[in-house]
Design an enzyme around this catalytic site. Structure first.
Site, PDB file in Angstrom:
ATOM      1  N   LYS A  17       0.960  -1.339   0.153  1.00 46.76           N
ATOM      2  CA  LYS A  17      -0.083  -0.125   0.022  1.00 46.76           C
ATOM      3  C   LYS A  17       1.033   1.241  -0.174  1.00 46.76           C
ATOM      4  O   LYS A  17       0.506   2.152  -0.915  1.00 46.76           O
ATOM      5  CB  LYS A  17      -0.939  -0.037   1.360  1.00 46.76           C
ATOM      6  CG  LYS A  17      -1.974  -0.951   1.095  1.00 46.76           C
ATOM      7  CD  LYS A  17      -2.696  -1.186   2.368  1.00 46.76           C
ATOM      8  CE  LYS A  17      -3.494  -2.446   2.253  1.00 46.76           C
ATOM      9  NZ  LYS A  17      -4.617  -2.612   3.582  1.00 46.76           N
ATOM     10  N   GLN A  33      -4.212  -1.208   9.803  1.00 42.82           N
ATOM     11  CA  GLN A  33      -4.037  -2.743   9.148  1.00 42.82           C
ATOM     12  C   GLN A  33      -4.769  -3.628  10.043  1.00 42.82           C
ATOM     13  O   GLN A  33      -4.338  -3.653  11.189  1.00 42.82           O
ATOM     14  CB  GLN A  33      -2.667  -2.898   8.835  1.00 42.82           C
ATOM     15  CG  GLN A  33      -2.584  -4.089   8.119  1.00 42.82           C
ATOM     16  CD  GLN A  33      -3.143  -4.287   6.624  1.00 42.82           C
ATOM     17  OE1 GLN A  33      -3.023  -3.227   5.879  1.00 42.82           O
ATOM     18  NE2 GLN A  33      -3.757  -5.372   6.280  1.00 42.82           N
ATOM     19  N   ASP A  45     -10.747   3.979   4.623  1.00 38.53           N
ATOM     20  CA  ASP A  45     -11.192   2.314   4.546  1.00 38.53           C
ATOM     21  C   ASP A  45     -12.721   2.224   4.739  1.00 38.53           C
ATOM     22  O   ASP A  45     -13.263   1.312   4.425  1.00 38.53           O
ATOM     23  CB  ASP A  45     -10.305   1.446   5.628  1.00 38.53           C
ATOM     24  CG  ASP A  45      -9.468   0.546   5.159  1.00 38.53           C
ATOM     25  OD1 ASP A  45      -9.264   0.511   3.905  1.00 38.53           O
ATOM     26  OD2 ASP A  45      -8.818  -0.037   5.827  1.00 38.53           O
TER      27      ASP A  45
END
Ligand code: NAP
Length: 300
Positions: free
Chosen positions: A61, A105, A128
């Site tokens: 990422k 994460q 997200d």
């Protein structure tokens, strides 16, 4: 109206190339934003512990973000960090005007409640799309940050030229990360949506009825080709590591690809389908977050 065309040859949906085009387009917009506005989008990535899969995901990422001109801040901490300290780090990022997007994460170590952590993120920086406020906005059909993998699935579907309006869509899986938001997005596009899960009775019959099948199960090659309606569009979200005939690990999806491609109208491969789209959508969300936070509407 039929939503499918059983006569056409199968189309392999090339997520890798679609994602690459998205990233190239985005890099140009980021460069323009940086030159014209002096604004460089910035993503803070929180990684707790040293789980190898999570470390690889984070590396991919940040590499992709930097390649698109997006600055990243690595906020790594030991697996022993206490929940209150992680919340404090996130609150500091919330207050930092140079950080536009925050990504934590997952999964987190067991002693940390991921819901508490996600709720600590400022919804305006929640790239997200997992904060309950953004989840609620999506459910209400409002514009919001959409979770990256579901958003990537929608871009792939739109690329097939598939008619979504009125199509019968079956989503297999009901996780908050994948299945539920995909179902919501399909509903917002006027699909007739069914959600299947581990307690669903007679799954093959449900699959047989669907013009669009989204498999987000986490079970290798679970969906068989002869369960599909001829000509259906199949989006395989699954990422499963299995031992290959040569003894080496390989990645397969939730759909038995070789069987399914003989029946489907269009299908994503694994790897190279949904996977690359997730990162591309994360970068787009970060760009959008930067624009929204500076409120420069002329650049939209
Ligand atoms: P998850 O949280 O484990 O959810 C799996 C879902 O599948 C659950 O809703 C479960 O039902 C359902 N399920 C399990 N067995 C089933 C069965 N026999 N029949 C029907 N439904 C069944 O997994 P997830 O996070 O949604 O991820 C799903 C897959 O997508 C995994 O392979 C994951 O690695 C992959 N993934 C890929 C990406 C990407 O970027 N491509 C991103 C995220 C996830 P219940 O709710 O009843 O338990």
């Amino acid at each position: 109206m039929s939503m499918i065309n059983p006569g056409r040859p199968v189309a392999i949906i090339d997520g890798k190339s679609i994602a690459a085009k998205m990233r190239t387009r985005l890099a140009a917009r980021v460069a323009e934003m940086t030159t014209k506005l002096g604004l460089r989008p910035c993503l803070a990535v929180f990684l707790v512990g040293d789980d190898p899969a999570s470390t690889t995901y984070v590396r991919n990422k940040t590499k992709a973000a930097e390649a698109a001109g997006i600055r990243t801040i690595d906020v790594s901490s030991s697996a022993l960090i206490v929940e209150a300290d992680l919340v404090a780090h996130i609150r500091a990022a919330n207050l930092d005007p140079t950080i536009h997007g925050i990504l934590v994460q997952l999964p987190l170590p067991k002693h940390i409640d991921s819901k508490t952590i996600i709720e600590a993120i400022d919804p305006a920086k929640d790239v997200d799309g997992l904060h309950p406020l953004n989840v609620g906005r999506l459910a209400a059909g409002r514009r919001t940050f959409v979770p990256c993998t579901p958003q990537g699935c929608m871009v792939l579907l739109q690329n097939t030229g598939q008619t979504l309006h009125g199509a019968r869509a079956l989503v297999i899986g009901r996780s908050t990360l994948v299945g539920r938001p995909i179902a919501q997005l399909l509903l917002n596009q006027n699909c007739t949506v069914t959600i299947a899960h581990s307690k669903t009775q007679n799954l093959p019959t449900e699959i047989q009825r669907a013009d669009i099948v989204i498999a987000a199960i986490g079970r290798p090659q679970f969906v068989r080709g002869n369960w599909l309606k001829p000509g259906a569009t199949v989006i395989d979200v699954g990422i499963n590591r299995v031992a290959g005939a040569d003894g080496k690990d390989r990645i397969v999806g939730d759909v038995a690809f070789d069987e399914a491609r003989a029946v489907a109208g269009a299908i994503t491969p694994v790897p190279g389908g949904v996977g690359p789209m997730t990162i591309a959508c994360l970068l787009e969300n970060t760009f959008t977050a930067a624009l929204q936070q500076t409120n420069i509407r002329s650049f939209y």
